[in-house]
Design a protein around this motif. Sequence first.
Motif: not given
Length: 297
Positions: A54-60, A75-76
């Motif tokens: 599992p993880g947390v992500y950032l789209l830029i 998002g997660e």
Amino acid sequence: MTPKPLGTSIRIFLADGGADGVWVVEKSNWTGKALMAPRTRFGDLRARSDLDGPGVYLLIGPTESGLLANRVYIGETDDLPGRLDSHNKNKEFWNRAIVFTSKDANLNKAHIRYLEARLIGLATVAKRAELDNGNLGSSPPLSEPDTAEAEAFLAEMLLIYPVLGVQVFQKAEEQPSSSERLKLVGRDTKAEGTETADGFVVHAGSLARPIEVPSIHAYGTQLRAALRDKGLLVEDGKYLRLTEDYVFSSPSTAAMVMLGRTSNGRVEWKAAGGKTLKDLQDAQSGGQSNGRPGSEQ
């Protein structure tokens, strides 16, 4: 007296041997790990075994309005490959992804939902980027130990994000070049600002000239229009009033927007005693630039 923070080490490994590939970021004495890659190298990121938990992500990506530097989606998921595949197919705006995971599998679904909600909340308050999220996320109930563990993980994430060039989760901290705010006074203009590490902050309540001179740069006209469209510059009698602190890319851009004309911000912004921002910067560097007293970049 608050003790000065101790130094720490952050290691960046260029997995593909170049800066345009996958970055693997680790910190001393921390079980977390960050991975960053441009969209052009999505396949390399997608193939990594680091994404198996599992993880947390950032789209830029860039904003369309140009008002803020970045547009982001937070998002997660416990299926990072699948979720990122979906975003690669369905979201157009982003050009870079950053993923945070744990090396010891201590992050569970509740932790990453908590981290997602906290990051969305911080980005909403900071107003440093346009949020692409359709909702604000929901923070799950965590026990006191789990909350403390998640907050400790978040603190490390917030230390690493700026190292990766992401400045969207914290309001611009005032790191002035002098102990006082700087002032900008001109025709129908009364503004206060502060030089910070992230840019030049013009403070809420500052008054700008409503009329632009014909010679103003097109970018100045566009930025003023965008600020007005977003309700950050509003009519107030014969002025335009800034409704919130706003971080400009430079003191000259800040001065141009407030004065309605092209300006040298290093000369226009002044301390209470009349010293210009340039004077203050020169004093900090010993009065020299490029080895010559009084020279200017």
